[in-house]
Write an enzyme that holds these catalytic residues in place. Structure first.
Site, PDB file in Angstrom:
ATOM      1  N   ASP A   1       0.858  -1.188   0.000  1.00  0.00           N
ATOM      2  CA  ASP A   1       0.000   0.000   0.000  1.00  0.00           C
ATOM      3  C   ASP A   1       0.900   1.246   0.000  1.00  0.00           C
ATOM      4  OD1 ASP A   1      -3.190   0.601   1.176  1.00  0.00           O
ATOM      5  OD2 ASP A   1      -1.722   2.228   1.037  1.00  0.00           O
ATOM      6  N   ILE A   2       0.571   2.192  -0.863  1.00  0.00           N
ATOM      7  CA  ILE A   2       1.430   3.367  -1.040  1.00  0.00           C
ATOM      8  C   ILE A   2       1.327   4.337   0.149  1.00  0.00           C
ATOM      9  CG2 ILE A   2      -0.133   4.952  -2.264  1.00  0.00           C
ATOM     10  CD1 ILE A   2       3.470   4.031  -3.283  1.00  0.00           C
TER      11      ILE A   2
ATOM     12  N   HIS B   1      -6.680  -5.724   2.708  1.00  0.00           N
ATOM     13  CA  HIS B   1      -5.556  -5.084   3.408  1.00  0.00           C
ATOM     14  C   HIS B   1      -4.951  -6.092   4.374  1.00  0.00           C
ATOM     15  CE1 HIS B   1      -6.570  -0.727   2.564  1.00  0.00           C
ATOM     16  NE2 HIS B   1      -7.786  -1.222   2.432  1.00  0.00           N
TER      17      HIS B   1
ATOM     18  N   HIS C   1      -9.901  -5.394  -2.760  1.00  0.00           N
ATOM     19  CA  HIS C   1      -8.560  -5.534  -2.192  1.00  0.00           C
ATOM     20  C   HIS C   1      -8.655  -5.891  -0.724  1.00  0.00           C
ATOM     21  CE1 HIS C   1      -9.789  -1.288  -2.155  1.00  0.00           C
ATOM     22  NE2 HIS C   1      -9.124  -1.157  -1.007  1.00  0.00           N
TER      23      HIS C   1
ATOM     24  N   GLU D   1     -12.350   3.768  -1.052  1.00  0.00           N
ATOM     25  CA  GLU D   1     -11.530   4.661  -1.888  1.00  0.00           C
ATOM     26  C   GLU D   1     -11.329   4.094  -3.293  1.00  0.00           C
ATOM     27  OE1 GLU D   1      -7.703   5.656  -0.099  1.00  0.00           O
ATOM     28  OE2 GLU D   1      -6.904   6.216  -2.064  1.00  0.00           O
TER      29      GLU D   1
END
Ligand code: 5GP
Length: 129
Positions: free
Chosen positions: A29-30, A95, A93, A88
């Protein structure tokens, strides 16, 4: 329009890749809650996790489990937590977040990492895959 994660799959947008199969991708994750925060996604672009067909859903969980086990070995933490939000980015996805306290799963405090930190994290996790 392709989701930002489909652009990561195609390579149009760069990412720190952890693991890849024909059907799934794991990458850092960025804007991580903690060092090692990883996203596992199906390559098939579907918005909500429970809209996935059952096979893809179960295989995503199996893929995420393998990645989580590697994260737990590579990153000092009490355990790896799993969360699905999707408010978002409308592309399923999972996490995977190394947890040391409840703060780490709350998506409020963010870790600030350098490109070198991201690269080192990729190396550390991949060593256990
Ligand atoms: P959610 O949709 O579950 O609320 O959160 C989306 C997650 O994707 C966030 O944690 C955010 O930091 C991450 N994210 C958004 N854009 C990118 C991107 O371009 N690259 C990466 N690696 N992560 C992203």
């Amino acid at each position: 329009m392709a989701s930002i994660f489909s652009k990561i799959i195609s390579g149009e947008i760069p990412s720190y890749k952890i693991a890849e199969t024909d059907d799934f991708l794991a990458f850092l994750d960025i804007n991580p809650n903690a060092k090692g925060h990883t996203l596992c996604i199906p390559k098939k672009e579907v918005n909500k996790i429970f809209d996935l067909d059952e096979t893809t859903y179960l295989n995503l969980m199996a893929f995420s489990r393998k990645v989580a086990i590697a994260i737990e070995k590579a990153i000092p933490c009490k355990r790896v937590g799993m969360s699905v939000v999707g408010l978002e980015v409308p592309h399923v996805h999972v996490h995977l977040i190394p947890l040391n306290s409840m703060e780490d799963i709350r998506f409020l405090n963010k870790a600030s990492l350098t490109p070198e930190d991201f690269q080192d994290t990729v190396k550390a996790i991949k060593a256990y895959l």
